[in-house]
Design a protein around this motif. Structure first.
Motif, PDB file in Angstrom:
ATOM      1  N   PHE A  77       4.953   7.387  -7.498  1.00 59.24           N
ATOM      2  CA  PHE A  77       5.551   6.175  -8.051  1.00 59.24           C
ATOM      3  C   PHE A  77       6.914   5.813  -7.467  1.00 59.24           C
ATOM      4  O   PHE A  77       7.265   4.629  -7.436  1.00 59.24           O
ATOM      5  N   LEU A  78       7.695   6.783  -7.007  1.00 53.67           N
ATOM      6  CA  LEU A  78       9.037   6.476  -6.524  1.00 53.67           C
ATOM      7  C   LEU A  78       9.050   5.500  -5.342  1.00 53.67           C
ATOM      8  O   LEU A  78       9.956   4.652  -5.262  1.00 53.67           O
ATOM      9  N   PRO A  79       8.090   5.572  -4.410  1.00 56.03           N
ATOM     10  CA  PRO A  79       8.094   4.578  -3.316  1.00 56.03           C
ATOM     11  C   PRO A  79       7.867   3.135  -3.771  1.00 56.03           C
ATOM     12  O   PRO A  79       8.049   2.208  -2.973  1.00 56.03           O
ATOM     13  N   LEU A  80       7.490   2.929  -5.023  1.00 55.01           N
ATOM     14  CA  LEU A  80       7.254   1.576  -5.520  1.00 55.01           C
ATOM     15  C   LEU A  80       8.551   0.821  -5.797  1.00 55.01           C
ATOM     16  O   LEU A  80       8.507  -0.377  -6.083  1.00 55.01           O
ATOM     17  N   ILE A  88      -3.385   4.863 -20.952  1.00 55.87           N
ATOM     18  CA  ILE A  88      -4.042   3.792 -20.207  1.00 55.87           C
ATOM     19  C   ILE A  88      -3.286   3.472 -18.915  1.00 55.87           C
ATOM     20  O   ILE A  88      -3.873   3.386 -17.825  1.00 55.87           O
ATOM     21  N   VAL A  89      -1.973   3.313 -19.007  1.00 50.99           N
ATOM     22  CA  VAL A  89      -1.186   2.840 -17.873  1.00 50.99           C
ATOM     23  C   VAL A  89      -1.117   3.879 -16.755  1.00 50.99           C
ATOM     24  O   VAL A  89      -1.310   3.540 -15.573  1.00 50.99           O
ATOM     25  N   VAL A  90      -0.870   5.131 -17.091  1.00 46.91           N
ATOM     26  CA  VAL A  90      -0.655   6.152 -16.052  1.00 46.91           C
ATOM     27  C   VAL A  90      -1.911   6.384 -15.210  1.00 46.91           C
ATOM     28  O   VAL A  90      -1.837   6.349 -13.969  1.00 46.91           O
ATOM     29  N   PRO A  91      -3.099   6.635 -15.797  1.00 48.60           N
ATOM     30  CA  PRO A  91      -4.279   6.813 -14.943  1.00 48.60           C
ATOM     31  C   PRO A  91      -4.592   5.594 -14.076  1.00 48.60           C
ATOM     32  O   PRO A  91      -4.981   5.746 -12.908  1.00 48.60           O
ATOM     33  N   ILE A  92      -4.434   4.387 -14.644  1.00 46.73           N
ATOM     34  CA  ILE A  92      -4.691   3.177 -13.847  1.00 46.73           C
ATOM     35  C   ILE A  92      -3.700   3.080 -12.691  1.00 46.73           C
ATOM     36  O   ILE A  92      -4.076   2.764 -11.548  1.00 46.73           O
ATOM     37  N   ALA A  93      -2.418   3.361 -12.976  1.00 40.65           N
ATOM     38  CA  ALA A  93      -1.401   3.304 -11.920  1.00 40.65           C
ATOM     39  C   ALA A  93      -1.677   4.328 -10.835  1.00 40.65           C
ATOM     40  O   ALA A  93      -1.534   4.040  -9.635  1.00 40.65           O
ATOM     41  N   VAL A  94      -2.086   5.542 -11.226  1.00 37.52           N
ATOM     42  CA  VAL A  94      -2.408   6.582 -10.247  1.00 37.52           C
ATOM     43  C   VAL A  94      -3.619   6.179  -9.416  1.00 37.52           C
ATOM     44  O   VAL A  94      -3.635   6.363  -8.187  1.00 37.52           O
ATOM     45  N   PHE A  95      -4.630   5.616 -10.063  1.00 35.64           N
ATOM     46  CA  PHE A  95      -5.832   5.204  -9.343  1.00 35.64           C
ATOM     47  C   PHE A  95      -5.514   4.107  -8.324  1.00 35.64           C
ATOM     48  O   PHE A  95      -5.958   4.182  -7.162  1.00 35.64           O
ATOM     49  N   LEU A  96      -4.758   3.101  -8.742  1.00 37.32           N
ATOM     50  CA  LEU A  96      -4.408   2.004  -7.830  1.00 37.32           C
ATOM     51  C   LEU A  96      -3.498   2.491  -6.710  1.00 37.32           C
ATOM     52  O   LEU A  96      -3.687   2.133  -5.540  1.00 37.32           O
ATOM     53  N   ARG A  97      -2.540   3.328  -7.062  1.00 42.81           N
ATOM     54  CA  ARG A  97      -1.620   3.851  -6.049  1.00 42.81           C
ATOM     55  C   ARG A  97      -2.344   4.769  -5.072  1.00 42.81           C
ATOM     56  O   ARG A  97      -2.094   4.731  -3.862  1.00 42.81           O
ATOM     57  N   GLY A 134      -5.524   4.595  -4.254  1.00 44.71           N
ATOM     58  CA  GLY A 134      -6.326   3.745  -3.383  1.00 44.71           C
ATOM     59  C   GLY A 134      -5.495   3.096  -2.294  1.00 44.71           C
ATOM     60  O   GLY A 134      -5.940   2.980  -1.139  1.00 44.71           O
ATOM     61  N   PHE A 135      -4.285   2.662  -2.634  1.00 46.49           N
ATOM     62  CA  PHE A 135      -3.398   2.062  -1.630  1.00 46.49           C
ATOM     63  C   PHE A 135      -3.015   3.081  -0.564  1.00 46.49           C
ATOM     64  O   PHE A 135      -3.039   2.767   0.643  1.00 46.49           O
ATOM     65  N   ILE A 136      -2.668   4.297  -0.970  1.00 48.63           N
ATOM     66  CA  ILE A 136      -2.284   5.339  -0.013  1.00 48.63           C
ATOM     67  C   ILE A 136      -3.465   5.679   0.893  1.00 48.63           C
ATOM     68  O   ILE A 136      -3.302   5.858   2.104  1.00 48.63           O
ATOM     69  N   GLU A 137      -4.663   5.733   0.326  1.00 47.55           N
ATOM     70  CA  GLU A 137      -5.851   6.038   1.120  1.00 47.55           C
ATOM     71  C   GLU A 137      -6.096   4.955   2.169  1.00 47.55           C
ATOM     72  O   GLU A 137      -6.422   5.266   3.329  1.00 47.55           O
ATOM     73  N   ARG A 138      -5.940   3.698   1.784  1.00 46.30           N
ATOM     74  CA  ARG A 138      -6.140   2.602   2.746  1.00 46.30           C
ATOM     75  C   ARG A 138      -5.085   2.627   3.842  1.00 46.30           C
ATOM     76  O   ARG A 138      -5.398   2.394   5.025  1.00 46.30           O
ATOM     77  N   GLN A 139      -3.849   2.922   3.481  1.00 43.67           N
ATOM     78  CA  GLN A 139      -2.785   3.005   4.473  1.00 43.67           C
ATOM     79  C   GLN A 139      -3.030   4.134   5.462  1.00 43.67           C
ATOM     80  O   GLN A 139      -2.811   3.987   6.664  1.00 43.67           O
ATOM     81  N   GLU A 140      -3.505   5.257   4.956  1.00 46.50           N
ATOM     82  CA  GLU A 140      -3.785   6.399   5.822  1.00 46.50           C
ATOM     83  C   GLU A 140      -4.955   6.087   6.745  1.00 46.50           C
ATOM     84  O   GLU A 140      -4.951   6.469   7.927  1.00 46.50           O
ATOM     85  N   ARG A 141      -5.952   5.381   6.236  1.00 47.76           N
ATOM     86  CA  ARG A 141      -7.102   5.018   7.068  1.00 47.76           C
ATOM     87  C   ARG A 141      -6.677   4.072   8.194  1.00 47.76           C
ATOM     88  O   ARG A 141      -7.107   4.212   9.339  1.00 47.76           O
ATOM     89  N   LYS A 142      -5.811   3.111   7.883  1.00 47.10           N
ATOM     90  CA  LYS A 142      -5.319   2.200   8.902  1.00 47.10           C
ATOM     91  C   LYS A 142      -4.508   2.935   9.953  1.00 47.10           C
ATOM     92  O   LYS A 142      -4.595   2.631  11.166  1.00 47.10           O
ATOM     93  N   ARG A 143      -3.710   3.894   9.494  1.00 49.64           N
ATOM     94  CA  ARG A 143      -2.876   4.661  10.450  1.00 49.64           C
ATOM     95  C   ARG A 143      -3.748   5.470  11.410  1.00 49.64           C
ATOM     96  O   ARG A 143      -3.477   5.528  12.617  1.00 49.64           O
ATOM     97  N   VAL A 144      -4.825   6.059  10.881  1.00 52.92           N
ATOM     98  CA  VAL A 144      -5.715   6.859  11.727  1.00 52.92           C
ATOM     99  C   VAL A 144      -6.451   5.958  12.719  1.00 52.92           C
ATOM    100  O   VAL A 144      -6.590   6.289  13.912  1.00 52.92           O
ATOM    101  N   LEU A 145      -6.897   4.790  12.268  1.00 56.97           N
ATOM    102  CA  LEU A 145      -7.642   3.887  13.156  1.00 56.97           C
ATOM    103  C   LEU A 145      -6.774   3.272  14.218  1.00 56.97           C
ATOM    104  O   LEU A 145      -7.248   2.901  15.308  1.00 56.97           O
ATOM    105  N   SER A 146      -5.477   3.141  13.917  1.00 56.18           N
ATOM    106  CA  SER A 146      -4.561   2.521  14.895  1.00 56.18           C
ATOM    107  C   SER A 146      -4.184   3.440  16.041  1.00 56.18           C
ATOM    108  O   SER A 146      -3.596   3.013  17.029  1.00 56.18           O
TER     109      SER A 146
END
Length: 364
Positions: free
Chosen positions: A73-76, A340-349, A351-363
């Motif tokens: 959460f701190l990088p947010l 409710i808020v914490v699990p949803i925030a962790v799930f969304l965060r 997913g974002f980290i996973e997408r960023q890592e996938r883009k970094r690997v593909l680049s």
């Protein structure tokens, strides 16, 4: 092979220990007041809700990698991370306050009736502070060892109650009206599922795999049902509802002369102390770590001292047992918001980290 098993099972064993500290403490009394009969139904909803939130949290953690709540959460940014982490820390600190105060009351009844409450609370808080100071790996190793020793003791205490049980008292088993949903009593009992939130602090410490955690939840589900129905099967619902400590009183009804203690409730109290210290120690360590990551200039050691003092003061100022019970109702909506808020925030965060890592690997 053994080291791999220990690495995989550390988180599930801790998960069971954290639940035991709550289920064997205040859960049976709370659930007895949730409905007039068919108690397995609100228990089932408890498990179902925990399962859904647990899966959401675990999937987010798996996508995020070895990151705890603060790292997620701190990088947010300052405002968003503060809005997420400060309420979470406040909620986690409620756990040792309520757990330690409960066990202090239990110690007065079972062990040392003449001792002042402030002295017992001071001893428990110092024990919690020492445990938090040994570090996360030490806490996990202690949790594994204490659970392997004390969980069978609690199972023995449960088994010893069976000869005193009259199983016809659990009927009727079905509550077709499900009035506990309409009256909102189910929400009050959801304090029992809070240990799932502690898993969010484990990824940097040990492996958190979904399947072992779900298997451990199956064991916990059985405990949910057994712990509720023990007092009912021994005393009947109307009598059990009048008791402040229905589970401990059920254990106290057993008389086995060949045991090392005259009272089975002593086994229960000793084992419960290990579980209460496990969850209290870890929540103190986790809270201090999150505060330190939010404010790096504050030394983590002194944060632990301050938070431990807060736990002691808050647990001491609870004036009576009735007021203690009221706290479970007073913080219901705050608790549900965190769930409710914490699990949803962790799930969304995650997913974002996973997408960023996938883009970094593909680049590359």
């Amino acid at each position: 092979m053994i080291n791999r098993w220990v690495a995989v099972m550390t988180a599930p064993i801790f998960f069971i220990a954290a639940h035991c500290s709550i289920l064997f403490a205040a859960y049976s009394r709370s659930m007895l007041h949730a409905t007039e009969y068919g108690h397995w139904e609100p228990v089932f909803f408890n498990i179902l809700i925990e399962l859904a939130l647990l899966l959401l949290l675990l999937l987010g953690l798996r996508k995020a990698g070895s990151k705890d709540y603060a790292d997620l959460f701190l990088p947010l940014g300052k405002w968003i991370s503060t809005a997420l982490l400060v309420p979470l820390v406040a909620f986690l600190m409620l756990i040792p306050v309520l757990a330690i105060r409960f066990f202090a009351e239990l110690m007065i009844i079972v062990f040392i009736a003449s001792s002042p409450i402030h002295a017992i609370l001071a001893f428990l808080c110092l024990l919690m502070l020492y445990g938090a100071s040994i570090g996360p790996q030490g806490i996990m190793r202690a949790s594994t060892l204490l659970t392997l020793i004390n969980f069978p003791i609690l199972l023995f205490a449960i088994g010893a109650c069976i000869p005193n049980a009259t199983f016809v008292k659990v009927f009727p088993l079905v509550n077709a009206s499900m009035d506990f949903l309409a009256e909102g009593k189910l929400f009050i009992t959801l304090f029992s599922i809070c240990p799932f939130l502690l898993l969010g602090m484990l990824p940097p410490i040990c492996k958190v795999k979904i399947l072992p955690i779900l298997l451990s939840l199956g064991v916990i589900a059985l405990l949910y049902v057994i712990i509720v129905y023990i007092p009912i099967s021994i005393y009947g619902l109307n009598a059990a509802k009048l008791m402040y400590f229905p589970l401990m009183t059920s254990f106290d009804s057993v008389n086995i002369s060949w045991t090392i203690f005259d009272r089975i409730s002593l086994f229960y109290a000793v084992a419960l102390l290990a579980f209460v210290m496990t969850i209290s120690t870890f929540t103190l360590y986790s809270s201090a770590l999150m505060v330190h990551k939010m404010i790096p200039v504050w030394r983590e050691k002194y944060i632990r001292y301050g938070l431990c003092l807060i736990v002691y003061i808050l647990s001491l100022v609870i004036p009576s047992w009735n007021r203690y019970i009221e706290i479970f109702t007073a913080d219901t909506w705050f608790r549900l918001a965190i769930y409710i808020v914490v699990p949803i925030a962790v799930f969304l965060r995650g997913g974002f980290i996973e997408r960023q890592e996938r883009k970094r690997v593909l680049s590359k």
